[in-house]
Enzyme design. Structure first.
Site, PDB file in Angstrom:
ATOM      1  N   GLU A  72       0.850  -1.236   0.118  1.00  0.00           N
ATOM      2  CA  GLU A  72       0.017  -0.203   0.186  1.00  0.00           C
ATOM      3  C   GLU A  72       0.949   1.282   0.016  1.00  0.00           C
ATOM      4  O   GLU A  72       0.490   2.620  -0.615  1.00  0.00           O
ATOM      5  CB  GLU A  72      -1.127  -0.041   1.162  1.00  0.00           C
ATOM      6  CG  GLU A  72      -2.257  -0.959   1.090  1.00  0.00           C
ATOM      7  CD  GLU A  72      -1.473  -2.307   1.892  1.00  0.00           C
ATOM      8  OE1 GLU A  72      -2.402  -3.397   1.807  1.00  0.00           O
ATOM      9  OE2 GLU A  72      -0.291  -2.392   2.079  1.00  0.00           O
ATOM     10  N   PHE A 111     -11.550  -7.231  13.841  1.00  0.00           N
ATOM     11  CA  PHE A 111     -10.476  -7.789  12.967  1.00  0.00           C
ATOM     12  C   PHE A 111     -10.117  -6.696  11.879  1.00  0.00           C
ATOM     13  O   PHE A 111     -11.021  -6.087  11.051  1.00  0.00           O
ATOM     14  CB  PHE A 111     -10.968  -9.002  12.255  1.00  0.00           C
ATOM     15  CG  PHE A 111     -10.083  -9.436  11.023  1.00  0.00           C
ATOM     16  CD1 PHE A 111      -8.852 -10.102  11.505  1.00  0.00           C
ATOM     17  CD2 PHE A 111     -10.235  -9.432   9.682  1.00  0.00           C
ATOM     18  CE1 PHE A 111      -7.792 -10.337  10.686  1.00  0.00           C
ATOM     19  CE2 PHE A 111      -9.256  -9.992   8.954  1.00  0.00           C
ATOM     20  CZ  PHE A 111      -7.977 -10.539   9.507  1.00  0.00           C
ATOM     21  N   GLN A 112      -8.930  -6.187  11.546  1.00  0.00           N
ATOM     22  CA  GLN A 112      -8.389  -5.236  10.880  1.00  0.00           C
ATOM     23  C   GLN A 112      -9.099  -3.932  11.132  1.00  0.00           C
ATOM     24  O   GLN A 112      -9.251  -3.085  10.126  1.00  0.00           O
ATOM     25  CB  GLN A 112      -8.520  -5.641   9.462  1.00  0.00           C
ATOM     26  CG  GLN A 112      -7.520  -6.786   8.900  1.00  0.00           C
ATOM     27  CD  GLN A 112      -7.436  -7.052   7.611  1.00  0.00           C
ATOM     28  OE1 GLN A 112      -8.271  -6.908   6.669  1.00  0.00           O
ATOM     29  NE2 GLN A 112      -6.146  -7.519   6.970  1.00  0.00           N
ATOM     30  N   LYS A 116     -17.615  -0.919   5.679  1.00  0.00           N
ATOM     31  CA  LYS A 116     -18.157  -1.742   4.747  1.00  0.00           C
ATOM     32  C   LYS A 116     -19.433  -1.402   4.429  1.00  0.00           C
ATOM     33  O   LYS A 116     -19.838  -1.562   3.294  1.00  0.00           O
ATOM     34  CB  LYS A 116     -17.680  -3.195   5.106  1.00  0.00           C
ATOM     35  CG  LYS A 116     -17.905  -4.218   3.917  1.00  0.00           C
ATOM     36  CD  LYS A 116     -17.160  -5.573   4.294  1.00  0.00           C
ATOM     37  CE  LYS A 116     -17.384  -6.552   3.413  1.00  0.00           C
ATOM     38  NZ  LYS A 116     -16.757  -7.888   3.451  1.00  0.00           N
ATOM     39  N   MET A 121      24.579   8.862   2.199  1.00  0.00           N
ATOM     40  CA  MET A 121      24.468  10.409   2.805  1.00  0.00           C
ATOM     41  C   MET A 121      24.819  10.086   4.212  1.00  0.00           C
ATOM     42  O   MET A 121      25.224  10.839   4.786  1.00  0.00           O
ATOM     43  CB  MET A 121      22.943  10.581   2.586  1.00  0.00           C
ATOM     44  CG  MET A 121      23.130  12.375   3.001  1.00  0.00           C
ATOM     45  SD  MET A 121      24.056  13.340   2.131  1.00  0.00           S
ATOM     46  CE  MET A 121      23.143  13.502   0.590  1.00  0.00           C
TER      47      MET A 121
END
Length: 592
Positions: free
Chosen positions: A54, A116-117, A166, A488
């Protein structure tokens, strides 16, 4: 029930996206957003690009947005899908990139139950976005989408999150058309005439003027860059760009002093230090540009054009603030310059240019590349040859970078004549940005040459997106400057920490040629100077994705450099130049 009420929230969402002109979404599916993916399956108007993580989706949307001027769109699921997107959202916020990120959420009745999630996405992303929404009624969905796009692209652009439970995506609801105007958020676009008059009058009095243009000029659209160019040429003044502003003014123009700031040119930084009137356009005076604030351009009177009122007088006090769209303000300033009597002080400006040419004579970006066969490649030379070979082809070229030394060498040695051709992570400095950003650019410009100038450490941050390139046949070229160090970090450890190279050496690197081949791409390698041109040409001739692994000098440092906390006239020019601690006289001229 009317026909309008037979649409699910997911269908309404896609209709709203289509009405906003969305052509592509970068996303990754999960349980909470499956209704959207089902709706995507049943339509052909909007293309979906399946990323591999993502975070890559947001960077891809950034690349798409920055190279087109459109809003980039991201779709991720709830919980870890949303949290994986946070770094990209922070990056877009810092660099003012318009992105709308659609995040899945558990059903409304489960919010707060540790389902969940589940994650508090709006809470987590509040400091990482320009604005965010949690949609609680399907009837509000279309309006929220339209509003989110308006907020993302208007004023100072930025990322907006829409959190979508949802059940909101499943429930039926009516569709709402976009409102003609937002009721409360209306950024000021046109400058105050009085401020423009004051600014032009001050510029005409200048003896040592400087124009400093940042990414806000590019965000204001191509016409803003054209207006900047016209004003600079009308005045005869020197101009510099920030890292994010590269391309806002043609790099080949003799009035361009190069990039300024920590790794900017000697002439740009010294002119900024010694100027008496400073015009800043679409720049926010960040610390990598200003150096030590109490020494920054001390004797100058400052004019600041910015669409974001909160950026004005935030870091550096200015005498004339102009809150407006950069393009409109520059147009107004150009008209005022021609309309009012009087010209710039020609003898003083000529003397100023003589001083600038003296600073230019130091050739602060110079380097020495030995050309004997078997000689190791200097990273600056690799970028220079990449620029020269691509320029000779006269093909549309877009450059992205990762973050580190290679990023600065790319900014110094790859020249940009137009805006929207340079995509890099400026404010947040996000390693792993370049590859997915290049992916987004290539989706937007399928026939263009898109090159990610990378480091071997940064490229591994999002290397999985090579799979996306393969799946969608995106011919992105990855040009790795491989010094086997986090370059760097190593440079700062050498210069500031007594050469104690703590955890900056990248042991056990992959074979990038084999890695490329495992991702259905072409792998190439150059280990000495006589191999470089051939590898670049073969890379450019390949019609698919390529990883070119360019072994470069491990000990090369990126100069010039203003050490953290130092002033512009306290630059380190590197071993090929005399050490400099220039002192600037009251007249603004360097006594070296």
């Amino acid at each position: 029930m009317s026909a309008e009420l037979t649409q699910s929230g997911a269908e309404i969402l896609l209709r709203a996206l289509k009405d906003q002109g969305v052509e592509v979404i970068f996303g990754y599916p999960g349980g909470a957003v499956l209704p959207i993916y089902d709706a995507i399956f049943n339509q052909n108007a909007i293309r979906h690009i399946l990323v591999r993580q993502e975070g890559g989706a947001v960077h891809a949307a950034e690349g798409y947005a920055r190279s087109t001027g459109k809003v980039g769109v991201v779709l991720v699921t709830s919980g870890p899908g949303a949290t994986n997107a946070v770094t990209g959202l922070c990056d877009a916020l810092m660099d003012s990139i318009p992105v709308v990120c659609l995040t899945g959420q558990v059903p409304t009745h489960l919010i707060g139950n540790d389902a969940f999630q589940e994650a508090d996405t709006t809470g987590i992303t509040r400091p990482a976005t320009k604005h965010n929404y949690l949609v609680k009624r399907s009837e509000d969905l279309a309006r929220v989408v339209h509003e989110a796009f308006y907020v993302a692209r208007s004023g100072r652009p930025g990322p907006v999150v829409i959190d979508l439970p949802k059940d909101i995506l499943i429930n039926k609801a009516p569709y709402t058309e976009a409102a003609p105007a937002h009721p409360s958020y209306r950024p000021r676009l046109d400058p105050e005439a009085a401020r423009i008059e004051e600014a032009v009058a001050l510029l005409k009095q200048a003896k040592r003027p400087m124009i400093y243009a940042g990414g806000g000029v590019i965000n204001a659209g191509p016409k803003a860059s054209e207006a900047l160019t016209a004003l600079v040429r009308a005045t005869g003044f020197p101009v510099t760009n920030t890292l994010m502003g590269l391309g806002a003014y043609p790099a080949s123009d003799p009035q361009f002093l190069g990039m300024l700031g920590m790794h900017g040119t000697y002439e740009a930084n010294m002119a900024m230090h010694g100027c008496d009137v400073l015009l800043a356009v679409g720049a926010r005076f960040d610390d990598r540009v200003t150096g030590r604030l109490n020494a920054f351009s001390q004797g100058s009177r400052k004019i600041h054009i910015d669409i974001d009122r909160s950026s004005v007088n935030k870091n550096v006090p200015v005498e004339i603030p102009i809150i407006a769209d950069a393009g409109r303000a520059l147009d107004a300033m150009l008209r005022e310059w021609h309309a009012t009597p009087g010209k710039a002080d020609a003898p003083a400006i000529a003397a100023w240019w003589r001083q600038i040419d003296e600073w230019r004579g130091k050739n602060s970006l110079g380097f020495h590349q030995a050309m004997q066969p078997g000689t190791i490649i200097k990273p600056q030379y690799a970028v220079q040859r990449l620029y020269e070979i691509t320029k000779a082809r006269k093909q549309e070229v877009f450059i992205t970078t990762e973050v580190g030394q290679h990023q600065m060498w790319a900014a110094q040695h790859f020249k940009f004549e137009k805006p929207n051709r340079w995509m890099t992570s400026g404010g947040l400095g996000t390693m792993g940005y370049g590859l997915p950003a290049a992916m987004g650019v290539q989706v937007a410009h399928p026939d263009a040459l898109v090159i990610d100038i990378a480091g071997e450490a940064s490229i591994l941050m999002n290397i999985q997106e090579m799979g996306t390139l393969a799946q969608y046949r995106l011919p992105v070229k990855v040009f790795i400057l491989n010094n086997e160090y986090m370059g760097m970090v190593r440079q700062w450890q050498e210069l500031l920490h007594g050469g104690r190279y703590s955890e900056s050496y990248s042991a056990a690197l992959p074979d990038f040629v084999k890695l490329a081949e495992s991702f259905h791409a072409t792998g190439l390698r150059a280990t000495s100077v006589e191999q470089l041109d051939d590898v670049i040409i073969r890379m450019l001739d390949c019609d698919g994705p390529v990883i070119a692994d360019i072994a470069v000098d491990q000990k090369e440092n990126c100069f010039p450099m203003i050490p953290s906390g130092a002033a512009h006239n306290e630059m380190i020019l590197g071993p090929d130049h005399e050490a400099t601690n220039a002192v600037v006289s009251d007249q603004g001229f360097a006594l070296v």
